[in-house]
Scaffold this motif. Structure first.
Motif, PDB file in Angstrom:
ATOM      1  N   THR A  58       2.237   7.536 -10.199  1.00 23.27           N
ATOM      2  CA  THR A  58       1.204   6.505 -10.076  1.00 23.27           C
ATOM      3  C   THR A  58       0.836   6.186  -8.630  1.00 23.27           C
ATOM      4  O   THR A  58       0.053   5.271  -8.392  1.00 23.27           O
ATOM      5  N   TYR A  60       1.767   5.284  -4.432  1.00 26.35           N
ATOM      6  CA  TYR A  60       2.543   4.235  -3.769  1.00 26.35           C
ATOM      7  C   TYR A  60       1.820   2.898  -3.856  1.00 26.35           C
ATOM      8  O   TYR A  60       0.593   2.839  -3.722  1.00 26.35           O
ATOM      9  N   PRO A  61       2.575   1.820  -4.026  1.00 28.18           N
ATOM     10  CA  PRO A  61       1.963   0.494  -3.895  1.00 28.18           C
ATOM     11  C   PRO A  61       1.471   0.301  -2.463  1.00 28.18           C
ATOM     12  O   PRO A  61       1.974   0.937  -1.527  1.00 28.18           O
ATOM     13  N   ASP A 104       7.535   7.876  -6.902  1.00 27.00           N
ATOM     14  CA  ASP A 104       6.855   6.603  -7.123  1.00 27.00           C
ATOM     15  C   ASP A 104       7.807   5.519  -7.608  1.00 27.00           C
ATOM     16  O   ASP A 104       7.617   4.330  -7.318  1.00 27.00           O
ATOM     17  N   GLU A 108       8.105   1.996  -5.671  1.00 25.98           N
ATOM     18  CA  GLU A 108       7.906   0.715  -6.348  1.00 25.98           C
ATOM     19  C   GLU A 108       9.128  -0.196  -6.213  1.00 25.98           C
ATOM     20  O   GLU A 108       8.988  -1.416  -6.142  1.00 25.98           O
ATOM     21  N   ALA A 111       8.629  -1.674  -2.827  1.00 26.03           N
ATOM     22  CA  ALA A 111       7.573  -2.692  -2.802  1.00 26.03           C
ATOM     23  C   ALA A 111       8.016  -3.975  -3.487  1.00 26.03           C
ATOM     24  O   ALA A 111       7.730  -5.079  -3.009  1.00 26.03           O
ATOM     25  N   ALA A 112       8.720  -3.855  -4.617  1.00 29.12           N
ATOM     26  CA  ALA A 112       9.098  -5.040  -5.394  1.00 29.12           C
ATOM     27  C   ALA A 112      10.193  -5.844  -4.736  1.00 29.12           C
ATOM     28  O   ALA A 112      10.263  -7.077  -4.902  1.00 29.12           O
ATOM     29  N   HIS A 278       4.648   1.734 -16.698  1.00 32.70           N
ATOM     30  CA  HIS A 278       3.284   1.226 -16.563  1.00 32.70           C
ATOM     31  C   HIS A 278       2.512   1.210 -17.874  1.00 32.70           C
ATOM     32  O   HIS A 278       1.415   0.652 -17.934  1.00 32.70           O
TER      33      HIS A 278
END
Length: 308
Positions: A58, A60-61, A104, A108, A111-112, A278
């Motif tokens: 998906t 990268y954020p 990914d 994530e 990022a989270a 997702h």
């Protein structure tokens, strides 16, 4: 009365247990990674697995950056953030997968949580039988300065648990194991022998390729003689998975030894559901639990009683 060793176990009704979203994920996965893939050459298995993972990638954020580097002579990918460092050990039966297959997922997590993530490209079987992968992961953990967190899914969960035991180091602030295969042979191996996504036959196939002594705790962490000194642990099982009982058995050993651990079973989920985070609500909630737990462990205030 039948011999207890041969008592029949009722087969689950997967049409009832597994919801429509998860079935859609299963069908999408099988379209890219057919059930008979294990019969192909290792090179073909890796090619098909990588293609399947790319189909679910998906991206990268926003704000996540990563680069490849060598740590203790092992190729790794570092996702930039603050400490402690999350060392991520990917799944794939010790045979397939690498830095790209879980790229990914790692991005994530970074990022989270805001934490730095270090993904390990450990050596694979059959070219490099056990303990090559374990040695690589342990070397990276030892070479990473400061506090660390260990995370692994499936085969990576076994590696994380084995590394945690080998280190027995307060630098390890916690570990999160996602549908790990820890060398147990509980009822789930028979009850879910024909589960979607992973069968007992698949488990046996990958064990043969790995070439490890099933009693070796560096390969099968449940075979350890003691469970003292292990870090706070969240072990997540997928309900529809032959490996499901391993998480509960491992957490029980840790708590019996006076440690902090909890095992949770994700209802109606299947092995490999990280890629469904997702598209499947249950998988999304499971992944959110992973990242929330890592944040709490990094802050030093995680406790099993805090889990829903």
């Amino acid at each position: 009365m039948p011999d207890s060793a041969h008592t029949l176990i009722a087969q689950p009704d997967y049409q009832r247990l597994i919801d429509a979203e998860t079935w859609a994920f299963i069908h999408r996965t099988k379209a890219a990674y057919p059930p008979d893939t294990a019969a192909l050459t290792i090179a073909d298995q890796r090619r098909i697995y990588d293609t399947m993972c790319r189909a679910f990638h998906t991206g990268y954020p926003p704000g996540v950056a990563a680069h490849d580097e060598s740590v203790a002579g092992v190729r790794c990918r570092r996702y930039l953030g603050h400490g402690p460092v999350v060392i991520y050990l990917h799944g794939g039966g010790f045979v397939v997968g690498g830095l790209d297959s879980h790229d990914d997922v790692c991005a994530e997590i970074c990022a989270a949580t805001g934490l730095e993530v270090l993904a390990v490209d450990y050596r694979l079987c059959p070219e490099h039988p056990h303990p090559a992968a374990f040695d690589d992961c342990l070397a990276v953990a030892r070479a990473t300065p400061g506090s660390i967190l260990l995370v692994g899914d499936s085969a990576g969960g076994a590696l994380a648990a084995a590394v945690a035991a080998a280190l027995s180091d307060p630098r390890v602030m916690g570990q999160v194991l996602i549908y790990p295969g820890l060398g147990g042979r509980g009822a789930s191996h028979r009850q879910h022998a024909h589960a979607p996504m992973l069968t007992a036959e698949d488990v046996a196939f990958y064990a043969r390729i790995r070439g490890a002594d099933p009693q070796d705790p560096t390969a099968a962490p449940l075979m350890a003689s003691h469970f003292t000194g292990l870090p706070p642990t969240l072990a997540l099982a997928a309900e529809c998975d032959p490996l499901a009982d391993d998480a509960a058995a491992y957490a029980a050993h840790i708590t019996a030894a006076g440690g902090r651990a909890i095992a949770l079973t994700d209802t109606g989920l299947v092995h490999g559901h990280l890629r469904a985070r997702h598209t499947v609500a249950r998988a999304r909630a499971s992944f959110a639990r992973v990242t929330a737990t890592l944040s709490a462990m990094a802050a030093g205030h995680w406790h099993p009683g805090d889990m829903p």
